[in-house]
Write an enzyme that holds these catalytic residues in place. Structure first.
Site, PDB file in Angstrom:
ATOM      1  N   LYS A  93       0.816  -1.144  -0.012  1.00  0.00           N
ATOM      2  CA  LYS A  93      -0.023  -0.074   0.037  1.00  0.00           C
ATOM      3  C   LYS A  93       1.020   1.142  -0.095  1.00  0.00           C
ATOM      4  O   LYS A  93       0.307   2.365  -0.576  1.00  0.00           O
ATOM      5  CB  LYS A  93      -1.030   0.178   1.377  1.00  0.00           C
ATOM      6  N   GLU A 152     -10.026   5.563   3.170  1.00  0.00           N
ATOM      7  CA  GLU A 152     -10.694   4.533   3.582  1.00  0.00           C
ATOM      8  C   GLU A 152      -9.891   3.367   3.717  1.00  0.00           C
ATOM      9  O   GLU A 152      -8.609   3.441   3.238  1.00  0.00           O
ATOM     10  CB  GLU A 152     -11.752   4.007   2.461  1.00  0.00           C
ATOM     11  N   SER A 189       1.753  -9.531  -0.875  1.00  0.00           N
ATOM     12  CA  SER A 189       1.205  -8.200  -0.690  1.00  0.00           C
ATOM     13  C   SER A 189       1.711  -7.729   0.622  1.00  0.00           C
ATOM     14  O   SER A 189       1.848  -6.522   0.800  1.00  0.00           O
ATOM     15  CB  SER A 189      -0.003  -8.219  -1.104  1.00  0.00           C
TER      16      SER A 189
HETATM   17  C1  LIG Z   1      -5.215  -4.122   0.890  1.00  0.00           C
HETATM   18  C2  LIG Z   1      -4.456  -5.156   0.873  1.00  0.00           C
HETATM   19  C3  LIG Z   1      -4.741  -6.159  -0.399  1.00  0.00           C
HETATM   20  C4  LIG Z   1      -6.015  -5.968  -1.202  1.00  0.00           C
HETATM   21  O1  LIG Z   1      -5.832  -4.889  -2.091  1.00  0.00           O
HETATM   22  P1  LIG Z   1      -5.561  -4.844  -3.526  1.00  0.00           P
HETATM   23  O2  LIG Z   1      -5.819  -3.459  -3.945  1.00  0.00           O
HETATM   24  O3  LIG Z   1      -6.113  -5.909  -4.223  1.00  0.00           O
HETATM   25  O4  LIG Z   1      -4.105  -5.182  -3.712  1.00  0.00           O
HETATM   26  C5  LIG Z   1      -3.892  -7.329  -0.509  1.00  0.00           C
HETATM   27  N1  LIG Z   1      -3.041  -7.592   0.553  1.00  0.00           N
HETATM   28  C6  LIG Z   1      -2.737  -6.684   1.378  1.00  0.00           C
HETATM   29  C7  LIG Z   1      -1.609  -7.175   2.239  1.00  0.00           C
HETATM   30  C8  LIG Z   1      -3.292  -5.579   1.699  1.00  0.00           C
HETATM   31  O5  LIG Z   1      -3.121  -4.673   2.666  1.00  0.00           O
END
Ligand SMILES: *Cc1c(COP(=O)(O)O)cnc(C)c1O
Length: 429
Positions: A96, A118, A385
């Site tokens: 993020k 948000e 992620s």
């Molecule tokens: C917010 C988040 C997601 C989902 O959001 P995307 O916009 O689909 O990437 C996925 N993994 C993590 C660790 C997140 O914080």
């Protein structure tokens, strides 16, 4: 595979990805949307913008992130060679911050003094609060009350970073309601305020802007895999909430016809109304929160309830570019259930020494299920992620509840109350 020649030409100037995307906002927001679109247009052609962003991504956020060969997981699954793109190692613990950093620089260029956002899992809130602190902005984060409870660690982090966290109690009290509140705030405070939207969603230019700020993930991964394997990967896998981490990884590979891509949505308790957030399984075309895309709605067009163990994937619609990439057959979309995700969480934790975020674990669960369909000389990159620290309490509770259900079912009297039962450990791949 059909790859249209103009794959890198989407969206068009109105923000359309084929039939998806666009700008569906109240008239009062149009000036703010135009201002953002024009400023981003200037910024993307300004070498100083890119230079400063690159510098901050390195020194503040921790880029480049490693591409890690998961040797033990590869051995256990007896399938392809598995690499993890370690976005979990970024400052604040998820991808993020790539987007938050880019947007705060835009906000400063536009002369704003306040940012709002948000958040679902809280990772976008923490990333926004961090860059707001770093650049001296006032910061307000809207978060569903349900999400505040299941992600309380991140609420505390945001508050320590100087942000105000506003609990949203309307409706399902999760991400969708938080976005509504943020939009309401933006309409009221549009002069001073930038809405730092957290995923590749919403009215144009957000889906494009957020994608562009995350494509660094795929650009790095491409260079790293060419260096480490001297070839491109056979498969990319990423979880899909709004779709930002997935599009960030996928985008720089879209023209590589030999690279298959799978986006993994939240299968929740199973594909029944209200029990999941897998938009491409049972969804339909509709308009929600600024964009036209694939979403979960009933026959009357009412947005359906969603469920996922991971707050970050628990949303009724998907980013418009993903709808487009699915239509043209460039990316396939599948889902992982809560149960499979919990198994995959333990598997990765114990095999590789990495606690993944529940969101990211959806991609791992997909590969655990499908590894045997691939050859041992093939190469896969999973986008990790985020890290799982924020989820440990929730996972412990989930496993404890499941364990006591299991005991009841087999009439084994409750014994020692271990919250991390070994019985729930590694699945046979
Ligand atoms: C917010 C988040 C997601 C989902 O959001 P995307 O916009 O689909 O990437 C996925 N993994 C993590 C660790 C997140 O914080």
């Amino acid at each position: 595979m059909r790859i249209p020649a103009d794959l890198n030409q989407v969206p068009d100037v109105q923000g359309h990805f084929g039939p998806y995307g666009g700008v569906f906002v109240p008239e009062t927001l149009m000036p703010a949307i135009s201002e953002l679109r024009d400023e981003y247009d200037r910024a993307r052609r300004d070498p100083n913008f890119k230079l400063e962003l690159d510098q901050l991504l390195r020194s503040f956020c921790g880029r480049p992130t490693p591409l890690y060969f998961a040797e033990r997981l590869t051995e256990r699954l007896k399938g392809p060679r598995i690499y993890l793109k370690r976005e979990d190692l970024l400052h604040t613990g998820a991808h993020k911050i790539n987007n938050a950093m880019g947007q705060i620089l835009l906000a400063r260029r536009m002369g704003k003094t306040r940012v709002i956002a948000e958040t679902g899992a809280g990772q976008h809130g923490v990333a926004t609060a961090s860059v707001a602190a770093r650049f001296g902005f006032e910061c307000v984060i809207y978060m569903g009350k349900v999400d505040m409870e299941r992600q309380s660690l991140n609420v505390t982090r945001m508050e320590f970073l100087g942000a105000k966290v506003v609990a949203v109690t309307a409706g399902q009290a999760t991400l969708k309601e938080a976005i509504n509140e943020a939009m309401r705030d933006w309409v009221t405070n549009v002069r001073s305020t930038h809405y730092l939207l957290g995923t590749s969603y919403g009215p144009h230019p957000y889906p494009m802007l957020v994608r562009d700020l995350h494509r660094v993930i795929g650009e790095e991964a491409r260079g790293q895999i060419l260096e480490q394997e001297e070839r491109l990967p056979d498969l990319l896998v990423a979880c899909v909430g709004g779709g930002s981490n997935a599009i960030g990884l996928f985008y720089p590979f879209l023209d590589d016809a030999g690279v298959r891509m799978v986006g993994v949505e939240a299968g929740g308790r199973g594909i029944r109304p209200g029990d999941h957030a897998a938009r491409f399984q049972t969804g339909k075309l509709g308009v929600l929160q600024g964009t036209k895309t694939w979403l979960l709605a009933d026959d009357d067009g009412q947005i359906q309830l969603t469920h996922s163990v991971s707050a970050g994937l628990d949303y009724a619609a998907v980013g418009p570019e993903h709808s487009y990439l699915r239509d043209i057959g460039r990316v396939q979309y599948d889902y992982a259930t809560d149960d499979a995700v919990l198994e995959a969480f333990l598997e990765l934790s114990r095999t590789e020494g990495i606690l993944p975020a529940l969101e990211s674990t959806h991609a791992v669960a997909y590969l655990i299920k499908h590894a045997r369909e691939m050859n041992r000389d093939q190469v896969v990159i999973i986008n990790l992620s985020g890290r799982g620290d924020k989820d440990v309490h929730q996972i412990a509770q989930y496993l404890a509840a499941r364990n006591s259900e299991g005991r009841a079912a087999t009439k084994v009297p409750p014994g020692e109350s271990s919250s991390l039962p070994h019985a729930a450990s590694t699945p046979a791949p």
